[in-house]
Write an enzyme that holds these catalytic residues in place. Structure first.
Site, PDB file in Angstrom:
ATOM      1  N   ARG A 193       0.851  -1.192   0.000  1.00 46.48           N
ATOM      2  CA  ARG A 193       0.000   0.000   0.000  1.00 46.48           C
ATOM      3  C   ARG A 193       0.882   1.236   0.000  1.00 46.48           C
ATOM      4  O   ARG A 193       1.840   1.317   0.760  1.00 46.48           O
ATOM      5  CB  ARG A 193      -0.938   0.009   1.197  1.00 46.48           C
ATOM      6  CG  ARG A 193      -2.083   1.010   1.046  1.00 46.48           C
ATOM      7  CD  ARG A 193      -3.080   0.909   2.179  1.00 46.48           C
ATOM      8  NE  ARG A 193      -3.890  -0.308   2.117  1.00 46.48           N
ATOM      9  CZ  ARG A 193      -4.885  -0.571   2.969  1.00 46.48           C
ATOM     10  NH1 ARG A 193      -5.172   0.293   3.937  1.00 46.48           N
ATOM     11  NH2 ARG A 193      -5.581  -1.687   2.870  1.00 46.48           N
TER      12      ARG A 193
ATOM     13  N   SER B 146      -8.476   0.511   0.654  1.00 46.32           N
ATOM     14  CA  SER B 146      -9.472   0.507   1.721  1.00 46.32           C
ATOM     15  C   SER B 146      -9.906   1.922   2.097  1.00 46.32           C
ATOM     16  O   SER B 146     -10.455   2.651   1.280  1.00 46.32           O
ATOM     17  CB  SER B 146      -8.926  -0.264   2.924  1.00 46.32           C
ATOM     18  OG  SER B 146      -9.930  -0.487   3.885  1.00 46.32           O
TER      19      SER B 146
ATOM     20  N   ASP C 277     -16.738   1.344   4.831  1.00 51.33           N
ATOM     21  CA  ASP C 277     -15.646   2.112   4.242  1.00 51.33           C
ATOM     22  C   ASP C 277     -15.600   1.854   2.738  1.00 51.33           C
ATOM     23  O   ASP C 277     -16.373   1.046   2.218  1.00 51.33           O
ATOM     24  CB  ASP C 277     -14.326   1.800   4.958  1.00 51.33           C
ATOM     25  CG  ASP C 277     -13.804   0.397   4.705  1.00 51.33           C
ATOM     26  OD1 ASP C 277     -14.600  -0.469   4.289  1.00 51.33           O
ATOM     27  OD2 ASP C 277     -12.607   0.150   4.944  1.00 51.33           O
TER      28      ASP C 277
ATOM     29  N   ASP D 259     -14.026   0.136   0.526  1.00 43.58           N
ATOM     30  CA  ASP D 259     -13.982  -1.218  -0.036  1.00 43.58           C
ATOM     31  C   ASP D 259     -14.866  -2.184   0.748  1.00 43.58           C
ATOM     32  O   ASP D 259     -14.830  -3.391   0.520  1.00 43.58           O
ATOM     33  CB  ASP D 259     -12.548  -1.741  -0.124  1.00 43.58           C
ATOM     34  CG  ASP D 259     -11.920  -1.991   1.240  1.00 43.58           C
ATOM     35  OD1 ASP D 259     -12.249  -1.242   2.187  1.00 43.58           O
ATOM     36  OD2 ASP D 259     -11.112  -2.919   1.379  1.00 43.58           O
TER      37      ASP D 259
ATOM     38  N   ASP E 132     -15.024  -3.453   3.727  1.00 39.88           N
ATOM     39  CA  ASP E 132     -14.586  -4.506   4.651  1.00 39.88           C
ATOM     40  C   ASP E 132     -14.683  -4.053   6.107  1.00 39.88           C
ATOM     41  O   ASP E 132     -14.544  -4.866   7.016  1.00 39.88           O
ATOM     42  CB  ASP E 132     -13.168  -5.009   4.325  1.00 39.88           C
ATOM     43  CG  ASP E 132     -12.081  -3.959   4.503  1.00 39.88           C
ATOM     44  OD1 ASP E 132     -12.418  -2.768   4.657  1.00 39.88           O
ATOM     45  OD2 ASP E 132     -10.888  -4.328   4.477  1.00 39.88           O
ATOM     46  N   ARG E 133     -14.953  -2.760   6.341  1.00 43.56           N
ATOM     47  CA  ARG E 133     -15.129  -2.245   7.696  1.00 43.56           C
ATOM     48  C   ARG E 133     -16.532  -1.673   7.857  1.00 43.56           C
ATOM     49  O   ARG E 133     -17.165  -1.275   6.881  1.00 43.56           O
ATOM     50  CB  ARG E 133     -14.109  -1.140   7.998  1.00 43.56           C
ATOM     51  CG  ARG E 133     -12.706  -1.630   8.284  1.00 43.56           C
ATOM     52  CD  ARG E 133     -11.773  -0.444   8.510  1.00 43.56           C
ATOM     53  NE  ARG E 133     -10.500  -0.856   9.087  1.00 43.56           N
ATOM     54  CZ  ARG E 133      -9.478  -1.302   8.380  1.00 43.56           C
ATOM     55  NH1 ARG E 133      -9.591  -1.402   7.070  1.00 43.56           N
ATOM     56  NH2 ARG E 133      -8.343  -1.660   8.975  1.00 43.56           N
TER      57      ARG E 133
ATOM     58  N   GLU F 295     -10.993  -6.908  14.841  1.00 46.48           N
ATOM     59  CA  GLU F 295      -9.917  -6.007  15.213  1.00 46.48           C
ATOM     60  C   GLU F 295     -10.548  -4.666  15.554  1.00 46.48           C
ATOM     61  O   GLU F 295     -11.584  -4.289  14.986  1.00 46.48           O
ATOM     62  CB  GLU F 295      -8.890  -5.859  14.085  1.00 46.48           C
ATOM     63  CG  GLU F 295      -9.445  -5.372  12.757  1.00 46.48           C
ATOM     64  CD  GLU F 295      -8.380  -5.329  11.659  1.00 46.48           C
ATOM     65  OE1 GLU F 295      -7.262  -5.815  11.897  1.00 46.48           O
ATOM     66  OE2 GLU F 295      -8.689  -4.808  10.574  1.00 46.48           O
TER      67      GLU F 295
ATOM     68  N   SER G  27     -10.173  -1.695  14.895  1.00 48.32           N
ATOM     69  CA  SER G  27     -10.354  -0.672  13.856  1.00 48.32           C
ATOM     70  C   SER G  27     -11.580  -1.004  12.997  1.00 48.32           C
ATOM     71  O   SER G  27     -11.500  -1.051  11.778  1.00 48.32           O
ATOM     72  CB  SER G  27      -9.096  -0.532  13.011  1.00 48.32           C
ATOM     73  OG  SER G  27      -8.671  -1.795  12.531  1.00 48.32           O
TER      74      SER G  27
ATOM     75  N   LYS H 237     -12.142  -9.629   7.303  1.00 46.69           N
ATOM     76  CA  LYS H 237     -13.173  -8.749   7.864  1.00 46.69           C
ATOM     77  C   LYS H 237     -14.167  -8.383   6.761  1.00 46.69           C
ATOM     78  O   LYS H 237     -13.792  -8.259   5.590  1.00 46.69           O
ATOM     79  CB  LYS H 237     -12.557  -7.512   8.498  1.00 46.69           C
ATOM     80  CG  LYS H 237     -11.657  -6.696   7.599  1.00 46.69           C
ATOM     81  CD  LYS H 237     -11.012  -5.584   8.414  1.00 46.69           C
ATOM     82  CE  LYS H 237     -10.018  -4.776   7.588  1.00 46.69           C
ATOM     83  NZ  LYS H 237      -8.782  -5.538   7.283  1.00 46.69           N
TER      84      LYS H 237
END
Length: 633
Positions: free
Chosen positions: A83, A185, A343, A345, A347-348, A445, A447, A459
């Site tokens: 990244r 992300s 978010d 992408d 995943d959160r 996690e 975050s 996630k």
């Protein structure tokens, strides 16, 4: 319905391939032989006219420090793969570095899988793009596919943007050798990334990451002009589009997390959803339909893909109320009690709930984990009343996350395990546990990364959004809010008060100096003995492998020398961790006070935690002396 609406960033230059390079620039010396070689390689190999022009411009302007920064180092795999900023340079995300990375991946997979030629690779992408570099996630995904197709490897390339968890899900479902997701992300708009998933669906970790980097360096030059041909994916019969099959399978399997569909169908609650200008809108909508809910109300300004993330200060819902403003305003107008934000992408997941008085409660990742962990075990227990069944049940969390699941496990009798930070460690542990017949009910996690069940070892904001909606609907039917249930959980299992934040440090040597000082705080090789006037009773340094609580002084968690992480346990029960981010120029700090069940003097716990957290920051990180930028909220 899933047709792509992502903004494509065109190269505008016949695939960006130019014949002759600027001969004068090639002959111009910087006076640094290593830098001259790197400049020559870049101008020889890069066929993207925009990133090549960036290097030519820096050479012409004599900006040697900037050239060294971009060309004399290479990206390495962190907690979320490769990244970096988009733009020219071997340590940035661009056409050339993605081609190089994919060649290295091909080389590694070819040596590892005798049947790589039939299993193939899954490739997905988000909605990011950068005009000045002439690259978008979609283009980078097509170049990733082109490298593999040029070597006769089948590629399952999604035809439109997808949530990150769709790639590892597809890897497992299709039996692919590996998967690549082009995404950064929730990072700033300037960034992009290259996430690699192994055949078990989990992100790669050592030794695969190091081996791929070694293979990249063995052959950094693009091996054929086909690698630059993004249209190859339209012509080659080895390319397939897994979108329809994977989306259908995912939504079918999602029903395994739905426990009260009859209640959902009649649910009077309204939900607002923001996809933060990313991929989430259509997929969360389908997940809601799968659970029997009416569609969530989308935030119109944030529903459609926008690589500039125009309506938010930063595209990270973890930042809380300051970035959820449009969602909360819409919820007020629509009289919706719950706000869900995925978010870019997907995943959160961030969640906010309308307070009974006024204002909104934005849940932390740790608080949401307490609710989701309780919910998953509550519903599992309904179907498995025999206490003996809990012997094969696990919950997982990263070591910097709340210990609330540990408190659950202690009372309920199931297993709890910690991993290093980063969901790649959780994903690989899920794979290991499932091989021996165990059930991983919930993982997280702090975050705001959650996984309910184990249908994908990553996630997943899409499934988590539907699960949170069902939990809210169930509790509403019992005249309870999410926040009320959170306090019920704390009454039963003990209050867990936590604080998570960060400072920004754009100078790597300063980070090394800070952690070096901590390791020699009270003399050479001596860690701090006090924090905020409270005695430190245990120190664990995962970077060096030291743990004062172990008889042999060795950390039980794997050593992770590529990043900094030190954890302190204080005499008053506070656990505090300092670590560097694996994806951004941040030093993160985490503190938590774990109280015994029944102890409910929350204000005194919070005050004690506040004092320790302030001391951790001021005494150990010294923000002013080290020119650290405190978090803006």
């Amino acid at each position: 319905m899933l047709a792509s609406t992502a903004r494509s960033v065109s190269m505008g230059d016949d695939n960006g391939v130019n014949g002759d390079l600027n001969a004068n620039l090639r002959r111009q010396s910087t006076g640094d032989p290593q830098l001259d070689k790197a400049v020559h390689q870049w101008l020889t190999w890069d066929k993207n006219r925009r990133t090549r022009a960036q290097v030519e411009s820096l050479v012409a302007a004599g900006r040697l420090d900037e050239l060294r920064s971009r060309l004399c180092s290479r990206m390495s795999f962190g907690t979320a793969g490769l990244r970096a900023r988009m733009g020219a340079g071997f340590n940035r995300i661009n056409d050339l570095t993605v081609i190089q990375s994919t060649q290295g991946l091909f080389s590694h997979l070819s040596r590892y899988f005798a049947d790589f030629g039939t299993r193939g690779l899954v490739v997905g992408f988000d909605t990011r793009g950068q005009e000045e570099s002439g690259c978008s996630s979609q283009r980078l995904a097509k170049l990733t596919a082109a490298v593999m197709l040029s070597r006769d490897i089948p590629v399952h390339l999604f035809s439109t943007f997808v949530p990150t968890p769709y790639v590892p899900y597809a890897v497992k479902k299709l039996g692919a050798a590996a998967g690549v997701m082009i995404t950064a992300s929730h990072n700033p708009k300037e960034d992009n990334g290259y996430k690699v998933y192994w055949c078990n669906g989990a992100q790669i970790c050592s030794p695969h990451d190091k081996e791929i980097l070694r293979r990249i360096e063995e052959h950094p030059e693009p091996w054929s002009v086909s690698c630059w041909d993004e249209e190859l994916v339209e012509r080659c019969s080895l390319r397939t589009d897994p979108l329809t099959q994977i989306n259908s399978c995912y939504m079918d399997e999602l029903t395994s997390l739905c426990f009260h569909r009859d209640l959902n169908i009649k649910c009077p609650l309204k939900f607002v959803h923001s996809s933060f200008h990313g991929v989430g809108h259509v997929f969360v909508l389908q997940a809601f339909q799968t659970f029997g809910f009416a569609p969530p109300i989308p935030v119109p300004e944030q529903k459609d893909p926008d690589p500039n993330f125009s309506s938010v200060r930063c595209p990270n819902p973890e930042e809380g109320e300051s970035v959820l403003e449009l969602s909360l305003l819409l919820a007020e107008r629509e009289n919706a009690r719950i706000v869900l934000a995925t978010d870019p992408d997907a995943d959160r997941l961030a969640v906010a709930e309308k307070s009974d008085g006024c204002g909104w409660k934005v849940f932390t990742g740790n608080e949401l984990a307490a609710l989701l962990g309780w919910w998953m075990f509550f519903n599992w227990k309904e179907k498995h009343p025999d206490p003996a069944d809990t012997q094969r049940v696990y919950m997982l969390a990263t070591t910097v996350s709340s210990k609330i699941l540990q408190a659950f496990a202690r009372i309920e009798g199931f297993h709890f395990e910690e991993t290093l930070p980063g969901f790649k460690w959780i994903g690989n542990r899920i794979h290991e546990l499932s091989k021996t017949g165990n059930t991983v009910l919930f993982s997280f996690e702090e975050s705001i990364g959650f996984l309910c069940g184990s249908m994908v070892p990553e996630k997943d904001g899409v499934s988590s959004a539907a699960v949170v909606a069902e939990m809210a609907a169930y509790l509403h039917n019992k005249n309870l809010s999410l926040n009320q249930q959170l306090h019920n959980i704390y009454q039963t299992y003990g209050y867990h008060v936590s604080k998570t934040s960060y400072v920004i440090c754009n100078d790597p040597p300063t980070i090394h100096k800070i952690f070096g000082r901590i390791r020699n705080f009270d003399g050479e090789g001596s860690y701090p003995k006090m924090c905020g006037g409270v005695q430190i009773v245990q120190v664990r340094d995962v970077t060096t492998g030291y743990d004062s609580s172990q008889a042999d002084l060795r950390s039980v968690l794997p050593v992770s020398r590529s990043s900094q992480m030190i954890t302190f346990t204080l005499q008053n029960g506070v656990v505090a961790t300092l670590r560097t981010s694996g994806t951004e120029p941040k030093i993160k700090y985490y503190t938590e006070f774990c109280a015994a069940p029944g102890k409910s003097e929350v204000s005194s716990l919070e005050e004690e935690l506040r004092k320790v957290t302030a001391a951790l920051l001021d005494e150990f990180l010294e923000p002013e002396r080290n020119h650290l930028i405190r978090r803006f909220v």
